[in-house]
Design a protein around this motif. Sequence first.
Motif, mmCIF file in Angstrom:
data_model
loop_
_atom_site.group_PDB
_atom_site.id
_atom_site.type_symbol
_atom_site.label_atom_id
_atom_site.label_comp_id
_atom_site.label_asym_id
_atom_site.label_seq_id
_atom_site.Cartn_x
_atom_site.Cartn_y
_atom_site.Cartn_z
ATOM 1 N N GLY A 215 28.739 -37.312 -22.192
ATOM 2 C CA GLY A 215 29.530 -36.124 -22.505
ATOM 3 C C GLY A 215 30.463 -35.744 -21.377
ATOM 4 O O GLY A 215 30.763 -34.563 -21.169
ATOM 5 N N LYS A 249 31.098 -26.270 -26.353
ATOM 6 C CA LYS A 249 29.705 -26.596 -26.044
ATOM 7 C C LYS A 249 29.649 -27.966 -25.379
ATOM 8 O O LYS A 249 30.556 -28.794 -25.525
ATOM 9 C CB LYS A 249 28.850 -26.621 -27.319
ATOM 10 N N ASN A 250 28.575 -28.216 -24.660
ATOM 11 C CA ASN A 250 28.373 -29.560 -24.120
ATOM 12 C C ASN A 250 27.989 -30.509 -25.252
ATOM 13 O O ASN A 250 27.646 -30.074 -26.354
ATOM 14 C CB ASN A 250 27.289 -29.550 -23.045
ATOM 15 N N PHE A 251 28.094 -31.806 -25.004
ATOM 16 C CA PHE A 251 27.684 -32.772 -26.023
ATOM 17 C C PHE A 251 27.150 -34.028 -25.354
ATOM 18 O O PHE A 251 27.408 -34.295 -24.173
ATOM 19 C CB PHE A 251 28.851 -33.113 -26.967
ATOM 20 N N LYS A 252 26.424 -34.813 -26.108
ATOM 21 C CA LYS A 252 25.918 -36.105 -25.658
ATOM 22 C C LYS A 252 26.147 -37.133 -26.759
ATOM 23 O O LYS A 252 26.131 -36.806 -27.949
ATOM 24 C CB LYS A 252 24.407 -36.038 -25.345
ATOM 25 N N ASP A 254 24.973 -40.801 -28.563
ATOM 26 C CA ASP A 254 23.847 -41.722 -28.774
ATOM 27 C C ASP A 254 24.424 -43.048 -29.269
ATOM 28 O O ASP A 254 24.875 -43.151 -30.413
ATOM 29 C CB ASP A 254 22.886 -41.122 -29.805
ATOM 30 N N LYS A 272 25.798 -35.338 -30.540
ATOM 31 C CA LYS A 272 25.120 -34.074 -30.769
ATOM 32 C C LYS A 272 25.778 -33.017 -29.910
ATOM 33 O O LYS A 272 25.852 -33.150 -28.686
ATOM 34 C CB LYS A 272 23.633 -34.178 -30.444
ATOM 35 N N ARG A 273 26.281 -31.983 -30.574
ATOM 36 C CA ARG A 273 26.864 -30.845 -29.852
ATOM 37 C C ARG A 273 25.728 -29.966 -29.365
ATOM 38 O O ARG A 273 24.871 -29.543 -30.131
ATOM 39 C CB ARG A 273 27.798 -30.068 -30.776
ATOM 40 N N GLY A 274 25.714 -29.674 -28.053
ATOM 41 C CA GLY A 274 24.603 -28.936 -27.468
ATOM 42 C C GLY A 274 24.723 -27.430 -27.625
ATOM 43 O O GLY A 274 25.613 -26.911 -28.303
ATOM 44 N N GLU A 275 23.848 -26.724 -26.950
ATOM 45 C CA GLU A 275 23.815 -25.256 -26.996
ATOM 46 C C GLU A 275 24.458 -24.635 -25.766
ATOM 47 O O GLU A 275 24.769 -23.444 -25.754
ATOM 48 C CB GLU A 275 22.364 -24.779 -27.109
ATOM 49 N N GLU A 276 24.647 -25.441 -24.732
ATOM 50 C CA GLU A 276 25.191 -24.911 -23.474
ATOM 51 C C GLU A 276 26.699 -24.706 -23.592
ATOM 52 O O GLU A 276 27.442 -25.606 -23.997
ATOM 53 C CB GLU A 276 24.877 -25.896 -22.344
ATOM 54 N N SER A 278 30.380 -24.733 -22.675
ATOM 55 C CA SER A 278 31.124 -25.648 -21.797
ATOM 56 C C SER A 278 32.538 -25.802 -22.341
ATOM 57 O O SER A 278 32.742 -26.420 -23.375
ATOM 58 C CB SER A 278 30.428 -27.017 -21.746
#
Length: 469
Positions: A215, A249-252, A254, A272-276, A278
């Motif tokens: 991300g 939001k942050n993302f990662k 896979d 996956k879009r995170g909750e943090e 950003s």
Amino acid sequence: MKNILGYYLMPHPPIVIPEVGKGEEKKIDRTFNACNEIGLEIANLKPETIVIITPHGAMFSDAIAISDEERITGDLRNFGVSSVKMDFAMDREFNENLNHICQLDGISTATVGSALLKKYDYKFQLDHGAIVPLYFVNRHYNEYKIVHITYSLLGEMNLYRFGMNLRKTAEKLGRKIVIIASGDLSHKLKEEGPYSYSPYGEKFDAQFLEFLHNGDVSSLFNMNKTMVEEAAQCGLNSVYILIGAMEGKNFKGDLLSYEGTFGVGYGVMKFKRGEEDSSALNLLIKLKKEKTKKKLDSGNPYTKLARESLYFYFSHGGRMKDITNLPNELLKEKHGVFVSLKKFGSLRGCIGTIAPTTNSVGEEIIKNAIEAALNDPRFETVKEDELEDIDISVDVLMDAVKASREELNPKIYGVIVTKGYRRGLLLPDIEGVNTVEEQLSIACSKAGIDDNEDYEIEKFEVVRYKEGE
């Protein structure tokens, strides 16, 4: 309620489809299985609309194309299989709202239908960049409409902001969507691939996938320009839009599979879009300003002078006169010089001189930089506010010497052909020019010389300077 249900990167090799591959698809079975996994996941998500971003639809240089009719169809007859065909209803409400939001945001978009494309001798249809990823969705689910996007070379910031507008549109309409960025990675992984091998290909693929996995938006937008160009890929711009839709939001990422069996990198990844919280947008704006400042404050003296001369011209309405503080190599030597301007990787202007027409290389650069910006007949005049998006290269031509065909090498030497008063020049190491015959043919065409005429040949070496190198 979450409106964007999923984000995916999928490749588009027709050979992965069994009807096309006829057994060859088994050589990239990991790609097949990973794409099928995404198809199953999308079926479980049951989106109302799938947004597909492709590099192979009708592409415009100055606007992102949004295909817009009631339905769109396509097949793979260009790859020998007309039985693989698709027919989709288009989400025209989404198209209308997306186009409106983009216009308000200053992002150039165009809704594209049959009538417009007919003017360009182009058929309104699904391209393989859309058909191949959607093939794996349709194996499991087909209760959706589509939004078909073909990116434009408007620059990474505009593509990112367009992605943000996809999210705004989905939220405004309360539409449940998934976004698929269609794109292959480097086409230069093997000599037997579609392009000749380049070590940059493997480097690009590895870095690209690593940055997405982590991300790391900053690194993704700051990849080495030479590596990106040499990799010959078509996925980066699709991904700029995809990650723009995850802004805020942050993302990662896979990575489900990566294969380069046929000399082309096929990466399959879901995100996956995170909750943090950003905001990459603010970081990207800052990076852009830093890049512009770096172009002026550092780098080689050749491209630095070309850039300074352009800013001076737009500020003062004339050429720089005081060049006494330049390095000796720019003041004491005399050579022909070509100055090339590229905007978002596409040529924006190029003017040069075969032999020196001024008293120094420095003066030659100043003169030709302004000419490239203002007087290249192939392009509209460059405007001052474009300069921060333009990359400059300067080619200094060494003295030409007479040569035979056997002494030429299009990767090392430029060529000059002469017949009477007719004269044509071609610089060395031009993409797509791989043989002496191609090089001479293009140079002759420029000069209006028939390939079968007797003409003089000269070769010359070039020292090329690029910004950031």
